[in-house]
Design a protein around this motif. Structure first.
Motif, mmCIF file in Angstrom:
data_model
loop_
_atom_site.group_PDB
_atom_site.id
_atom_site.type_symbol
_atom_site.label_atom_id
_atom_site.label_comp_id
_atom_site.label_asym_id
_atom_site.label_seq_id
_atom_site.Cartn_x
_atom_site.Cartn_y
_atom_site.Cartn_z
ATOM 1 N N MET A 1 -15.072 20.846 39.276
ATOM 2 C CA MET A 1 -15.622 20.295 38.061
ATOM 3 C C MET A 1 -14.482 19.730 37.225
ATOM 4 S SD MET A 1 -18.559 23.066 37.155
ATOM 5 C CE MET A 1 -17.712 24.515 37.752
ATOM 6 N N CYS A 2 -14.618 18.498 36.850
ATOM 7 C CA CYS A 2 -13.510 17.788 36.236
ATOM 8 C C CYS A 2 -13.598 17.642 34.723
ATOM 9 C CB CYS A 2 -13.416 16.395 36.848
ATOM 10 S SG CYS A 2 -13.111 16.426 38.616
ATOM 11 N N SER A 3 -14.720 17.913 34.123
ATOM 12 C CA SER A 3 -14.838 17.629 32.699
ATOM 13 C C SER A 3 -15.874 18.525 32.043
ATOM 14 C CB SER A 3 -15.229 16.168 32.501
ATOM 15 O OG SER A 3 -16.588 15.973 32.847
ATOM 16 N N ASN A 4 -16.041 18.312 30.771
ATOM 17 C CA ASN A 4 -17.097 19.001 30.041
ATOM 18 C C ASN A 4 -18.252 18.046 29.796
ATOM 19 O OD1 ASN A 4 -15.871 17.349 28.195
ATOM 20 N ND2 ASN A 4 -15.603 18.906 26.631
ATOM 21 N N ARG A 5 -18.331 16.996 30.581
ATOM 22 C CA ARG A 5 -19.405 16.015 30.462
ATOM 23 C C ARG A 5 -20.663 16.532 31.146
ATOM 24 N NH1 ARG A 5 -18.855 12.769 26.695
ATOM 25 N NH2 ARG A 5 -20.379 11.425 27.647
ATOM 26 N N VAL A 6 -21.803 16.169 30.561
ATOM 27 C CA VAL A 6 -23.106 16.530 31.111
ATOM 28 C C VAL A 6 -23.859 15.235 31.397
ATOM 29 C CG1 VAL A 6 -25.306 17.684 30.652
ATOM 30 C CG2 VAL A 6 -23.165 18.700 29.829
ATOM 31 N N TYR A 34 -21.222 14.483 24.346
ATOM 32 C CA TYR A 34 -20.943 15.096 25.643
ATOM 33 C C TYR A 34 -21.955 14.710 26.717
ATOM 34 C CZ TYR A 34 -18.002 17.927 22.675
ATOM 35 O OH TYR A 34 -17.061 18.328 21.756
ATOM 36 N N LEU A 35 -22.999 13.990 26.324
ATOM 37 C CA LEU A 35 -24.074 13.649 27.247
ATOM 38 C C LEU A 35 -23.968 12.205 27.721
ATOM 39 C CD1 LEU A 35 -27.162 15.190 25.384
ATOM 40 C CD2 LEU A 35 -25.925 16.166 27.321
ATOM 41 N N TYR A 51 -18.857 15.288 36.612
ATOM 42 C CA TYR A 51 -19.685 16.009 35.645
ATOM 43 C C TYR A 51 -19.704 17.496 35.958
ATOM 44 C CZ TYR A 51 -21.242 11.448 34.201
ATOM 45 O OH TYR A 51 -21.267 10.160 33.725
ATOM 46 N N SER A 52 -19.606 18.299 34.915
ATOM 47 C CA SER A 52 -19.653 19.747 35.121
ATOM 48 C C SER A 52 -21.092 20.248 35.201
ATOM 49 C CB SER A 52 -18.887 20.479 34.023
ATOM 50 O OG SER A 52 -19.363 20.115 32.751
ATOM 51 N N TYR A 76 -22.949 22.711 38.121
ATOM 52 C CA TYR A 76 -24.239 23.295 37.762
ATOM 53 C C TYR A 76 -25.305 22.215 37.765
ATOM 54 C CZ TYR A 76 -21.472 27.249 36.226
ATOM 55 O OH TYR A 76 -20.610 28.301 36.180
ATOM 56 N N PHE A 77 -26.511 22.596 38.219
ATOM 57 C CA PHE A 77 -27.634 21.660 38.283
ATOM 58 C C PHE A 77 -28.857 22.334 37.694
ATOM 59 C CE2 PHE A 77 -31.225 19.518 40.120
ATOM 60 C CZ PHE A 77 -30.844 18.198 40.148
ATOM 61 N N LEU A 78 -29.475 21.691 36.719
ATOM 62 C CA LEU A 78 -30.669 22.227 36.086
ATOM 63 C C LEU A 78 -31.790 21.211 36.202
ATOM 64 C CD1 LEU A 78 -32.110 24.316 34.233
ATOM 65 C CD2 LEU A 78 -31.187 23.027 32.300
ATOM 66 N N GLY A 79 -32.895 21.605 36.796
ATOM 67 C CA GLY A 79 -34.049 20.737 36.920
ATOM 68 C C GLY A 79 -35.119 21.134 35.908
#
Length: 81
Positions: A1-6, A34-35, A51-52, A76-79
């Motif tokens: 994971m390279c960043s705090n981007r979502v 951040y989005l 994306y983290s 992390y992946f959230l559906g």
């Protein structure tokens, strides 16, 4: 994971506006810094590994061929449905 981007995937562009409006409505506008938003159709154009977290809004809109682009993602992946 390279960043705090979502990254937030949506099936259509008007849902992006809804996310932005909800951030303002609930006094969370700072989160927009951040989005990143994209449609499912544009998935192949993005470097997902940067994306983290990935959020799939309307996750039931994911198709089997999206797995080609998501299979190597390690964050992390959230559906959401």
């Amino acid at each position: 994971m390279c960043s705090n981007r979502v990254l937030v995937f949506v099936p259509k562009l008007d849902i992006i506006r809804s996310w932005q409006q909800d951030c303002e409505k609930f006094n969370l506008k700072h989160l927009l810094d951040y989005l990143d938003f994209s449609t499912y159709l544009s998935m192949k154009k993005l470097a997902l590994k940067s994306y983290s977290v990935i959020i799939a809004d309307e996750a039931h809109s994911l198709k089997l061929n999206h797995n080609i682009y998501l299979k190597d993602y390690q964050g992390y992946f959230l559906g959401l449905t």
